[in-house]
Structures are given as C-alpha cells and as structure tokens.
Design an enzyme around this catalytic site. Structure first.
Site: not given
Ligand code: AGP
Length: 632
Positions: A2, A27, A74, A98-99, A484, A488, A491, A507, A627
């Site tokens: 927060c 925040r 938050w 906050n905490g 992952e 990254k 993306e 394979h 997002k």
């Molecule tokens: C992660 O870097 C991505 N932006 C994306 O894969 C994300 O994890 C996915 O859309 C799932 O989102 P969520 O965790 O909000 O469900």
C-alpha cells in the site's frame, strides 16, 4: 503493498496528501482515505476505488487542517470496501499502515475479549486499538503509546499515526516496509516512497528497520522502536526526475519488479510458516485439514506464466504430498469435456485473478462439484470470488506486462500448499518440512545475492542480443523455469525462443542446434545435475553457444562453457564480475532443491530484460500484449 503519506506544516494538508497518494497509486489502488486534524479533532474521509473517488468524497466533505495522514490500499486482509479502507480509528487515534501483521488473529481475539468492537476485517485496525488502549491507560505522549503498542505486534509495517488531542504531531514507524521522511522548510513529510515527496522536497531520510520518528514542524525526532534511544540518520539529496522516482530509479517497472522479488517472497511467506511446528498455517492459505485429507488429486489450471508456476507446483505436490497431480491450460480445459471429481482439489493460479480462460475452467470444475482454491495476487478479483478458498500472493501491484515478481510469489505460495498437504497427509515428516520451510524463509537473502550480479548478466545479453532463436533447457522444476525463461524472452525482446525438458532435446530440437544457436541450460547442483550436464555436453558438441545457470563454484560447467567466450568479439568483463560470467555462466548460491526455482529464474528474467533493453523494445508494454486477459 500500500502507499502511505503524512504531512505537518503551515499548509492545508488534504491537497498535499492526495497528490502524494497519486504518486503512490502504483502501490495499490482499491481504496484510499485521509485523516486530518481539523481543529475539531481528527476527521476521516475514505472511498472505495481509485483516487478520483476520494477526490469526489473530499469535495462533498472537505477536510481543512495542516496535519494529516493518507493511504492508498492494495488489499491483503479484508476485501476492498469503505470499511476496510484506511485510516482506521479507535477513540482519538487514526492509523494508516503498509505491511502485514503476523499475529493479527491472536491480537484481535485478545482485544475482542476485552470488549473491543472492530469495524473492519483488516489487520491494521489492531494498531489503532492497541495505541488507543495505551493512551487510555494514562500514557500522555503519542510516540510512547505507539512504541508500547508496537511491542505487541509481529510482522511488517510502515505506519503513520495522528491523535485528536495532539495537533501538529505525526508519529511514524517502520519494520520491513519502506518509509521515507521528507524535510521541508518549516514542514515535514513522510511517505512509502520518494515520488510522493518530490514536488515538495528533494532532501530525504530513509528510515531503517526498527526506527520510529515523531514529526512536527520543528523536524523529526528519530528513535529506536525497541528502547526509545535516539538515533541519527543521514540526509540524502535525490536528483531523480519524477518519472525515474516512480520506478524507484530503475529504467523500467519490469526491472524494478525483478528487484522487488525478495521482499515480495518475504511478504508471501510471512505469517504462513510456523517454523517451531515445522508447518504451514492452513487458515492463511485457504485450506483446512479436512480438505487436505479428502483430496484425491490436485488439478492445476492456469495460463501463461501462471501455468509455469503451476507446473512447479505439480512437482512439489507429487513429491511432498504424494498426490496425483496435473496441470491444464485454461483455454484448453474450457473447450474440452474435462472430467473433474468431487475429490479433486482444483487450484486456479492467476496473478490478476481475472483471466477469462482460467475463470471458465474454474466454473466448469465448480459445476462438476470439485473444490477450487485460487492462488491470486489481486484480492477479491473474479477468480477468488468464484471459488471456495484463496491463497493470496503478496507481490503488490505488478505494472510490467511481463510477469516477474508475481511468478516467484506464486512459486512460494505453491510450495507452501505442497508442504501443507504433505504434513496433513502424513507423507512429509517434521524434519523434512522444517528443512524446506527454513530454506524458503532463507531464499530472499539468496535471491538478493543473485540480483547483485545483474550487471554481469547485461554483458552476456550484449553478446547474444542479435540471436534469432534461442533454446531454454531444464529438468525437474528446471523445466518450467526453462519454459518461463523462453516466454519472458519472446514477450519482451521478440526473439523466438523455445523451452524444452532437457531430456526431450534428443527427440527433435537438437536438430536446431548449430554455432548460431544460444542454448540456455538451467543446470544447478540439484537432483538432476548429472543428466542435465550431459544434455549440456550434447548441445556443446553441436557447437551450440551455451549460457548456463549453475551453482556457485561449479568448475565443470565453467570449463564446458569457457572456450566460446574466448572466441567472442567482446572481451569478458573485468574485476569480480569476470569471475562470475567470463564463460557465460551465471551463478546462483547453493540452496535446497525445493527453492532452486526461486533463484534460477532470476538470471533468465534479467537476461530477457537486458536483451530487450539493448534492442530498444518497449519492455514494460510489449507489442500485442495486455496485462490482464479478460477475453477468450
Ligand atoms: C506473463 O508474463 C504474461 N503476461 C502472461 O503469460 C500471463 O501470465 C497470463 O496471461 C496469465 O495471467 P494471470 O496470471 O493474470 O492469469
């Protein structure tokens, strides 16, 4: 996470506090409020939702006065609502916080036993009642009452407190949550972060853990919370621009969030681990003993990065709780005809808690009578609202579209889940549970060590930034980390990358490897070390350019990777860093197997970040991505 602000001085404080909160909205932003000393005592105004709602509420009920505190929330304990918004009040005391308070359940029970009536579900309200009780017992000084109240509290906090009978005074204190004092001419400020202060002053004092301060127009008297002894802290001059300040001095939110991970993990574990009993506190993770014992299968549903966290969760559930476990992608589950059983524990992992595909899978599971647990970062979002229990990660708001701190906090939460299931089902003994929980609790310090090598990783990124394709390989929990790492990179740098289980390379994907292909191998000294090392040798034998994530002091990996750098056009870095990266080896400290993923993903996040930044892409808002994905 927060945001808090405080002011005392000659000016009308409400506009200063609101503007300060606006700078801290990153925040948290589910509710906000002010407490101002109006001359008639302390009066508060609060509103649910973004700050514009607080603005409107203040237009209806203006608060005039020159001393006050403010908060943007938050939610962690208690859903977003006006009653749960800060400031919280008891008698003439008003508090913003906050905490996370770890012993809030015991303290609430104790206070209720003494006849205290709570008006919110928050842990914060406890502070207000404890301080009020001290003042009622005859303590005259607000700072003394705050100090005595803090002695009862365990956990993380940055607080600001005002009292109706002590105009012109704000008391602030901090432990494991940030708090900065702003020094003006005849006026004083306090805030969770520097951006809230920059419009007024560039002279700040960063309080240390265990500090409290009584602030008045005369300045700040800083003392230790523990014994009231005065302490002196150096003044700092801040040269950042307001935009830099919002990102904590980092170039991008993503980089800031990568560096916030140790704190986010601490907040996610805090209050949920009982090291004395070598156990996880069920009430804090949305599960009960009955559910744990009745579970016949754990069925994870998630998308993207969250699905990678779920994959690591599956390994832990199988290993520690000996339960069959599966991971399904939300968008596939919803269009299959999936079979859920009444004994299934469906675990929906979603940082936003709003992902449409995951939510649809949750609804299908509920419709078939399965029990569903949400692992989410946003309190009271759609998925936690739709299910039976929630295990919240405490990463705080994540602004960068590419998820980083939400991913590692998901890992921490899922490890807790697996330990809890293992303990309840008798498959994990006390000594083993203690080993794992202790390692988890120590992990943030080790993560800080990895982050300290960030500059060395940029050198490696520079060597490979022109790559067209990259492979990421890992075994065991290293496999989801490889996936992952590849996600990254795709993306944010737009470089094509694939993550593979290291054993799967032979394979098919091995055909891709030649001298043009960087191959990132996650090869820590874990249970799979020897096998992964052989895979690395296989890639090396095909002239692949190996980038290894390895355990400190692993000379074999270093030797295997060394000659490529010798041939490179860019000289290896000098000084301490050259020891670490001269052979495109990024080292992580030795840790227990179960917490390796928390560390091994950091070099991959940083590698992607630096490759993208060097290429000049829009790191925080990559093309075509959102997002929160609330569409199919
Ligand atoms: C992660 O870097 C991505 N932006 C994306 O894969 C994300 O994890 C996915 O859309 C799932 O989102 P969520 O965790 O909000 O469900």
């Amino acid at each position: 996470m927060c945001g808090i602000v405080a002011y005392t001085g000659p000016q009308d404080c409400a506009p200063i506090l609101v503007e300060g909160l606006r700078r801290l909205e990153y925040r948290g932003y589910d509710s906000a409020g002010l407490a101002v000393h109006t001359g008639r005592g302390v009066e508060i105004v609060r509103a649910v939702g973004k700050l514009t709602n607080l603005d409107q509420a203040l237009r209806k009920t203006p608060l005039a006065g020159t001393t006050g505190i403010g908060h943007t929330r938050w939610a962690t304990h208690g859903r977003p609502s006006e009653a749960n918004a800060h400031p919280h009040v008891a008698g003439a005391v008003a508090v913003v916080h906050n905490g996370i308070i770890e012993n809030h359940v015991d303290l609430r029970r104790e206070l209720q036993g003494k006849g205290v009536r709570f008006s919110s579900d928050t842990d914060t309200e406890i502070f207000a009642h404890l301080i009020h009780a001290e003042m009622q017992s005859g303590i005259k000084e607000l700072d003394v009452a705050v100090r005595r109240a803090l002695a009862r509290v365990r956990g993380a906090y940055a607080i600001a407190v005002v009292h109706g009978e002590q105009p012109g005074t704000v008391v602030v204190a901090k432990q494991d949550s940030p708090l900065v004092l702003g020094l003006g001419e005849g006026e004083m400020f306090a805030a969770s972060d520097i951006p809230a202060l920059l419009a007024h002053t560039r002279d700040v004092i960063l309080l240390a853990d265990g500090d409290m301060a009584k602030i008045t127009t005369a300045g700040a008297a800083i003392t230790r919370i523990a014994d009231g002894a005065p302490v002196s802290r150096d003044k700092k001059r801040i040269d950042w621009s307001p935009t830099q300040a919002e990102k904590g001095g980092y170039k991008h939110f993503m980089l800031k969030e990568i560096h916030e991970q140790p704190r986010a993990i601490e907040d996610t574990l805090r209050g949920r681990i009982d090291l004395d009993k070598a156990d996880v506190v069920g009430a804090e993770i949305g599960l009960t003993e009955e559910i744990a014992k009745a579970t016949g299968r754990v069925y994870f549903v998630a998308c993207g990065t969250s699905a990678h966290a779920a994959m690591a969760g599956r390994y832990w559930v199988e290993q520690l709780a000996r339960l069959p476990s599966t991971v399904e992608i939300g968008s596939e589950v919803r269009y299959r005809d999936p079979v859920f059983l009444p004994t299934d524990l469906v675990v929906a992992v979603s940082q936003s808690g709003e992902t449409a595909d995951t939510l649809a899978a949750v609804k299908a599971a509920k419709a078939q009578g399965a029990r569903v647990l949400a692992v989410a970062n946003v309190l009271d979002s759609a998925i936690p609202r739709a299910v039976d229990g929630a295990l919240y990660t405490h990463a705080g708001p994540e602004i960068g579209v590419a998820s980083t701190k939400c991913f590692t906090t998901q890992l921490a939460a899922l490890l807790l889940l697996a330990v809890y299931l293992g303990r309840r089902r008798g498959t994990l003994n006390e000594a083993e549970a203690r080993r794992i929980l202790d390692a988890a609790w120590q992990a943030p310090a080790k993560m800080r060590d990895v982050l300290a090598r960030a500059d060395d990783i940029r050198t490696i990124a520079r060597r490979h930034m022109r790559a067209k394709d990259m492979l990421f390989l890992g075994r065991g929990t290293g496999f989801p980390i490889a996936l992952e790492g590849a996600l990254k990179l795709k993306e944010i740098s737009y470089i094509h990358a694939e993550g593979y289980a290291a054993g799967e390379m032979k394979h098919g994907p091995i055909a891709l490897i030649d001298e043009e292909m960087p191959v990132v191998v996650i090869c820590p000294k874990d249970a799979h070390y020897e096998k992964t090392f052989s895979n690395m040798q296989e890639a090396k034998a095909r002239e692949g350019q190996i980038i290894a994530v390895a355990t400190e002091g692993d000379d074999e990996v270093r030797r295997l990777c060394a000659d490529r750098v010798d041939r490179g056009s860019i000289p290896p870095p000098s000084g301490r860093g050259s020891m670490l990266v001269a052979a495109d080896v990024i080292e992580i400290p030795p840790v227990e197997n179960e917490v390796v993923p928390l560390l091994s993903v950091i070099p991959l996040q940083l590698l992607s970040y630096h490759m993208a930044d060097l290429k000049g892409t829009d790191v925080d808002q990559p093309r075509n991505l959102a997002k929160t994905v609330t569409v199919e």
